[in-house]
Design an enzyme around this catalytic site. Sequence first.
Site, PDB file in Angstrom:
ATOM      1  N   SER A   1      -8.928  30.390  15.780  1.00 59.73           N
ATOM      2  CA  SER A   1      -9.465  31.866  15.280  1.00 59.73           C
ATOM      3  C   SER A   1     -10.806  31.462  14.480  1.00 59.73           C
ATOM      4  O   SER A   1     -10.684  30.602  13.492  1.00 59.73           O
ATOM      5  CB  SER A   1      -8.400  32.013  14.408  1.00 59.73           C
ATOM      6  OG  SER A   1      -7.291  32.631  15.127  1.00 59.73           O
TER       7      SER A   1
ATOM      8  N   HIS B   1     -10.780  35.471  19.150  1.00 65.96           N
ATOM      9  CA  HIS B   1     -10.551  34.812  20.216  1.00 65.96           C
ATOM     10  C   HIS B   1     -11.309  35.115  21.457  1.00 65.96           C
ATOM     11  O   HIS B   1     -11.012  36.217  22.094  1.00 65.96           O
ATOM     12  CB  HIS B   1      -9.063  34.593  20.498  1.00 65.96           C
ATOM     13  CG  HIS B   1      -8.312  33.769  19.709  1.00 65.96           C
ATOM     14  ND1 HIS B   1      -8.147  32.422  19.856  1.00 65.96           N
ATOM     15  CD2 HIS B   1      -7.784  34.171  18.292  1.00 65.96           C
ATOM     16  CE1 HIS B   1      -7.339  32.046  18.793  1.00 65.96           C
ATOM     17  NE2 HIS B   1      -7.416  33.067  17.735  1.00 65.96           N
TER      18      HIS B   1
ATOM     19  N   HIS C   1      -1.762  33.053  22.843  1.00 66.52           N
ATOM     20  CA  HIS C   1      -0.681  32.336  21.957  1.00 66.52           C
ATOM     21  C   HIS C   1       0.696  32.968  22.331  1.00 66.52           C
ATOM     22  O   HIS C   1       0.978  33.967  23.057  1.00 66.52           O
ATOM     23  CB  HIS C   1      -0.764  32.972  20.640  1.00 66.52           C
ATOM     24  CG  HIS C   1      -2.122  32.577  19.709  1.00 66.52           C
ATOM     25  ND1 HIS C   1      -3.425  33.344  19.965  1.00 66.52           N
ATOM     26  CD2 HIS C   1      -2.294  31.769  18.944  1.00 66.52           C
ATOM     27  CE1 HIS C   1      -4.229  32.598  19.537  1.00 66.52           C
ATOM     28  NE2 HIS C   1      -3.808  31.722  18.578  1.00 66.52           N
TER      29      HIS C   1
ATOM     30  N   TYR D   1       3.060  34.017  20.606  1.00 67.75           N
ATOM     31  CA  TYR D   1       3.432  35.114  19.831  1.00 67.75           C
ATOM     32  C   TYR D   1       2.958  36.594  20.747  1.00 67.75           C
ATOM     33  O   TYR D   1       3.313  37.534  20.288  1.00 67.75           O
ATOM     34  CB  TYR D   1       2.953  35.256  18.625  1.00 67.75           C
ATOM     35  CG  TYR D   1       1.400  35.358  18.088  1.00 67.75           C
ATOM     36  CD1 TYR D   1       0.448  36.212  18.286  1.00 67.75           C
ATOM     37  CD2 TYR D   1       0.873  34.094  17.317  1.00 67.75           C
ATOM     38  CE1 TYR D   1      -0.518  36.213  18.028  1.00 67.75           C
ATOM     39  CE2 TYR D   1      -0.466  34.146  17.292  1.00 67.75           C
ATOM     40  CZ  TYR D   1      -1.278  35.030  17.541  1.00 67.75           C
ATOM     41  OH  TYR D   1      -2.556  34.965  17.294  1.00 67.75           O
ATOM     42  N   GLU D   2       1.952  36.130  21.427  1.00 70.16           N
ATOM     43  CA  GLU D   2       1.506  37.384  22.125  1.00 70.16           C
ATOM     44  C   GLU D   2       2.303  37.779  23.581  1.00 70.16           C
ATOM     45  O   GLU D   2       2.216  38.694  23.993  1.00 70.16           O
ATOM     46  CB  GLU D   2      -0.033  37.244  22.735  1.00 70.16           C
ATOM     47  CG  GLU D   2      -1.100  36.973  21.549  1.00 70.16           C
ATOM     48  CD  GLU D   2      -2.403  36.603  22.115  1.00 70.16           C
ATOM     49  OE1 GLU D   2      -3.135  37.411  22.895  1.00 70.16           O
ATOM     50  OE2 GLU D   2      -2.672  35.417  22.031  1.00 70.16           O
TER      51      GLU D   2
ATOM     52  N   ALA E   1      -6.804  27.459  12.781  1.00 72.09           N
ATOM     53  CA  ALA E   1      -6.885  28.233  11.367  1.00 72.09           C
ATOM     54  C   ALA E   1      -5.441  28.233  10.814  1.00 72.09           C
ATOM     55  O   ALA E   1      -4.462  28.342  11.642  1.00 72.09           O
ATOM     56  CB  ALA E   1      -7.280  29.661  11.173  1.00 72.09           C
TER      57      ALA E   1
ATOM     58  N   MET F   1       0.153  28.892  13.986  1.00 74.00           N
ATOM     59  CA  MET F   1       1.018  29.614  15.126  1.00 74.00           C
ATOM     60  C   MET F   1       0.322  29.218  16.538  1.00 74.00           C
ATOM     61  O   MET F   1       0.406  29.929  17.443  1.00 74.00           O
ATOM     62  CB  MET F   1       0.668  31.033  15.018  1.00 74.00           C
ATOM     63  CG  MET F   1       1.172  31.934  13.649  1.00 74.00           C
ATOM     64  SD  MET F   1       1.173  33.478  13.555  1.00 74.00           S
ATOM     65  CE  MET F   1       1.541  33.711  11.936  1.00 74.00           C
ATOM     66  N   SER F   2       0.001  27.845  16.442  1.00 68.98           N
ATOM     67  CA  SER F   2      -0.823  27.460  17.896  1.00 68.98           C
ATOM     68  C   SER F   2      -0.748  25.983  18.140  1.00 68.98           C
ATOM     69  O   SER F   2       0.143  25.358  17.098  1.00 68.98           O
ATOM     70  CB  SER F   2      -2.392  28.043  17.751  1.00 68.98           C
ATOM     71  OG  SER F   2      -2.985  27.202  16.953  1.00 68.98           O
TER      72      SER F   2
ATOM     73  N   ASN G   1      -5.863  29.548   3.828  1.00 67.48           N
ATOM     74  CA  ASN G   1      -5.423  30.594   2.812  1.00 67.48           C
ATOM     75  C   ASN G   1      -4.019  29.849   2.218  1.00 67.48           C
ATOM     76  O   ASN G   1      -3.392  28.904   2.908  1.00 67.48           O
ATOM     77  CB  ASN G   1      -4.633  32.069   3.344  1.00 67.48           C
ATOM     78  CG  ASN G   1      -3.771  31.517   4.681  1.00 67.48           C
ATOM     79  OD1 ASN G   1      -4.514  31.331   5.730  1.00 67.48           O
ATOM     80  ND2 ASN G   1      -2.581  31.483   4.425  1.00 67.48           N
TER      81      ASN G   1
ATOM     82  N   HIS H   1      -5.201  38.934   8.347  1.00 65.63           N
ATOM     83  CA  HIS H   1      -5.779  38.064   9.326  1.00 65.63           C
ATOM     84  C   HIS H   1      -7.425  38.162   9.035  1.00 65.63           C
ATOM     85  O   HIS H   1      -8.098  37.263   9.366  1.00 65.63           O
ATOM     86  CB  HIS H   1      -5.585  38.711  10.849  1.00 65.63           C
ATOM     87  CG  HIS H   1      -6.076  37.914  12.093  1.00 65.63           C
ATOM     88  ND1 HIS H   1      -5.932  36.651  11.919  1.00 65.63           N
ATOM     89  CD2 HIS H   1      -7.272  38.192  12.766  1.00 65.63           C
ATOM     90  CE1 HIS H   1      -6.708  36.195  13.231  1.00 65.63           C
ATOM     91  NE2 HIS H   1      -7.418  37.365  13.642  1.00 65.63           N
TER      92      HIS H   1
HETATM   93  N1  HPA Z   1       0.630  31.126   8.320  1.00 69.39           N
HETATM   94  C1  HPA Z   1       0.738  30.792   9.617  1.00 69.39           C
HETATM   95  N2  HPA Z   1      -0.403  30.892  10.433  1.00 69.39           N
HETATM   96  C2  HPA Z   1      -1.485  30.948   9.791  1.00 69.39           C
HETATM   97  C3  HPA Z   1      -1.755  31.106   8.295  1.00 69.39           C
HETATM   98  C4  HPA Z   1      -0.599  31.000   7.785  1.00 69.39           C
HETATM   99  O1  HPA Z   1      -0.722  31.405   6.355  1.00 69.39           O
HETATM  100  N3  HPA Z   1      -3.281  31.230   8.090  1.00 69.39           N
HETATM  101  C5  HPA Z   1      -3.483  30.990   9.298  1.00 69.39           C
HETATM  102  N4  HPA Z   1      -2.998  30.914  10.383  1.00 69.39           N
END
Ligand code: HPA
Length: 289
Positions: free
Chosen positions: A38, A69, A91, A93-94, A121, A218-219, A242, A254
């Site tokens: 990302s 993406h 992903h 999750y998609e 990310a 998440m990847s 973050n 996001h």
């Molecule tokens: N959690 C999960 N996936 C992420 C995060 C997070 O805090 N930041 C960027 N991708």
Amino acid sequence: MSTAENRPDLRALAAQAAATLSRRAPGFRPRIGIVLGSGLGGLAERFTDAVTVPYALVPGFAATSVQGHAGQVVLGTLDGVPAVALRGRAHMYEGHPAWASAFPVRALHALGIRALFLSNAAGTVNPSYAPGELMAIRDHLNLTGRNPLVGPVVPGDARFPDMTAVWDPELLAVLREAAEESEVRLHEGVYAGLLGPSFETPSEIRMLERLGADAVGMSTVAEAITARALGVPCFGVSCLTNYGAGIGATPLDHAEVMEVTERVADRFQALVLAAVRRADRRLTDGLGD
Ligand code: HPA
């Protein structure tokens, strides 16, 4: 649902995908594969003599729908090294099955890559790692509840791949050297891969910290597992965007993830360029020799 019945012949499909890419870049043999997470796709603009192929034209590549993406394969030379980048991911999750999400790794393997660089990310779980910093992935926790190797063994795969060194120690050393060369501060740690798409609760972040995670995303884990089954060594970097939920004061979104990856892009690119150059030299000399 992904079942063994509706899973295509992944080896044949990977050969088709590689043939499609080879037709676009005749005679080109990439040595290193790069997956851009990302907001990190800008590295693709550093390629010279680049050939860009949209995922929609490559057999087996699922479309990406997440902002940041692009959904392109970029073949070309990165600082003198023949390489191929995947700009964007499909992903889990998609709604993509794990094998489909990781399929592009099979295509790059069929193209002949000798090592795979994975980026993402991620949120920081280790409170001493700050947003805007980078972390080399030393190991991972697959907490997605999915595995891309489920189903009849794909010919050529290991059935029960050993995961002791999925993140290659020599390539991790390459990342450390590259960080020093490019004067980029680089943490090291464990990436926890969760299914998403919801961010974590503060309790989940505390749980992950106790489990030994330093970052969460998440990847990446399905790709690393697939690469391991194929015998392709991995290295990788998380761009910490973050604090995990409950560590920082602000809610997660996001847009913030994208903003931070943009801010970190120059440092990330300098590090990856140096790492790819050094990894290629190491591969030419023979990893493990
Ligand atoms: N959690 C999960 N996936 C992420 C995060 C997070 O805090 N930041 C960027 N991708």
